[in-house]
Scaffold this active site. Structure first.
Site, mmCIF file in Angstrom:
data_model
loop_
_atom_site.group_PDB
_atom_site.id
_atom_site.type_symbol
_atom_site.label_atom_id
_atom_site.label_comp_id
_atom_site.label_asym_id
_atom_site.label_seq_id
_atom_site.Cartn_x
_atom_site.Cartn_y
_atom_site.Cartn_z
ATOM 1 N N CYS A 137 -10.405 -8.374 -11.152
ATOM 2 C CA CYS A 137 -9.752 -7.362 -10.315
ATOM 3 C C CYS A 137 -10.717 -6.700 -9.341
ATOM 4 C CB CYS A 137 -9.062 -6.318 -11.177
ATOM 5 S SG CYS A 137 -10.168 -5.394 -12.292
ATOM 6 N N HIS A 164 -9.571 -1.569 -14.927
ATOM 7 C CA HIS A 164 -8.866 -2.123 -13.767
ATOM 8 C C HIS A 164 -9.198 -1.343 -12.506
ATOM 9 C CE1 HIS A 164 -6.082 -4.831 -11.978
ATOM 10 N NE2 HIS A 164 -5.192 -3.916 -11.658
ATOM 11 N N ASP A 179 -1.953 -3.804 -5.044
ATOM 12 C CA ASP A 179 -2.769 -4.514 -6.021
ATOM 13 C C ASP A 179 -2.615 -6.016 -5.813
ATOM 14 O OD1 ASP A 179 -3.966 -5.695 -8.235
ATOM 15 O OD2 ASP A 179 -3.306 -4.141 -9.622
#
Length: 241
Positions: A137, A164, A179
Site C-alpha cells: 500500500c 495501511h 485508495d
C-alpha cells in the site's frame, strides 16, 4: 506543522519519526516538476485525453490497479516450487534497514527447499517505484499520488499508524479519500470502509502535504469518534493547548 489540534513528539519514537521523514520526502517529490513530467509519461494517452475529472480519476484507478502495478505479498509462496509442482512452500524473509527515506528497507526472500531467492527494495523514491511497478500500500499510494499531482489533481498521503496508507485528493473543492489498492468504486470516497470492513480501531490518521504540513484527519474515517479518543495514547501524542 499541524492543523492546530495536536502536536506530535516524534523524538520519543523512531518509527514515527521515520514515517514523518518518509512522507515529507514523498511530498517534496509531488512538487518537483521534473519528477512529475516523468511520472505523467506513464499514463496512457486515452486517460490523459479525458476532459471530465471524475472519469479521469476512475480510469486512472482502474488502469493503475489492473494493468500497471503488481502487489508484493508479505508472506509469499515460492513460485518456482509451485511451477515445478513441489507444493506451496513459504519463503523465508530477512529485512535490512535502508540508508534513507529514499531506500527505507530491503527485504530478502529465500526458499529453503529449492534455493530460489529475490529481493524487494522498499523505495520512497517514486521514480524507482515506477520502474519496479510493484509494492504494497505504501508504494502504491506514493506513486499514485505522484500520478495524480502530475495531472494537476492535488493529492496527499494519508497514514493510519496501523498497517495501511492511502491518498486524499482535492475533488470538487474538498479532500476526498482515494485508495488505489482497492477496486473501484470502493477506492473513491469510501472513508469508512476500513473501519467497517477491516475492523480498524484507529488512534491517529494523519495526512501529509508539502512544506511539512501534517493534518489530523482521523475523525473523517470513523463513525465512533468517542472510541478513538479513548484509545489515544499520550506516550506517543500529546494535546496541544
Amino acid at each position: 506543522m499541524f492543523n492546530g489540534h495536536i502536536t506530535l513528539d516524534i523524538n520519543q519514537n523512531q518509527s514515527i519519526k521515520n514515517v514523518f521523514l518518509l512522507y515529507n520526502g514523498v511530498s517534496e517529490q509531488y512538487h518537483d516538476q521534473k519528477v512529475l513530467e516523468q511520472i505523467k509519461a506513464l499514463v496512457p494517452d486515452q486517460i490523459l485525453q479525458l476532459d471530465n475529472e471524475h472519469d479521469k480519476i476512475k480510469s486512472l484507478l482502474e488502469w493503475f490497479k489492473n494493468d500497471f502495478m503488481r502487489w508484493t505479498s508479505k508472506d509469499p509462496l515460492c513460485t518456482k516450487c509451485m511451477e515445478e509442482r513441489r507444493g506451496k512452500v513459504p519463503m523465508q524473509v530477512q529485512v535490512m534497514t535502508g540508508t534513507s527515506w529514499e531506500l527505507r528497507a530491503v527485504e530478502f526472500y529465500n526458499c529453503n527447499k529449492c534455493g530460489y531467492n529475490y529481493t524487494f527494495p522498499r523505495y520512497g523514491d517514486i521514480l524507482k517505484i515506477a520502474e519496479t511497478r510493484t509494492g504494497r500500500c505504501s508504494e502504491w499510494s506514493m506513486l499514485f499520488g505522484g500520478i495524480m499531482n502530475a495531472l494537476n489533481i492535488e493529492t496527499r498521503i494519508v497514514h493510519d499508524f496501523l498497517d495501511h496508507c492511502w491518498n486524499e485528493a482535492i475533488i470538487d473543492g474538498k479532500w476526498v479519500h482515494i485508495d488505489s489498492t482497492l477496486a473501484y468504486p470502493i477506492s473513491l470516497n469510501h472513508p469508512y470502509y476500513y473501519e467497517q470492513n477491516w475492523g480498524k480501531k484507529y488512534e491517529y490518521i494523519l495526512a501529509f502535504s508539502g512544506g511539512g504540513i501534517v493534518e489530523d484527519v482521523t475523525q473523517k474515517y470513523t463513525n465512533d469518534w468517542d472510541a478513538v479518543l479513548h484509545r489515544r495514547r499520550p506516550k506517543f501524542f500529546r494535546k496541544f493547548f
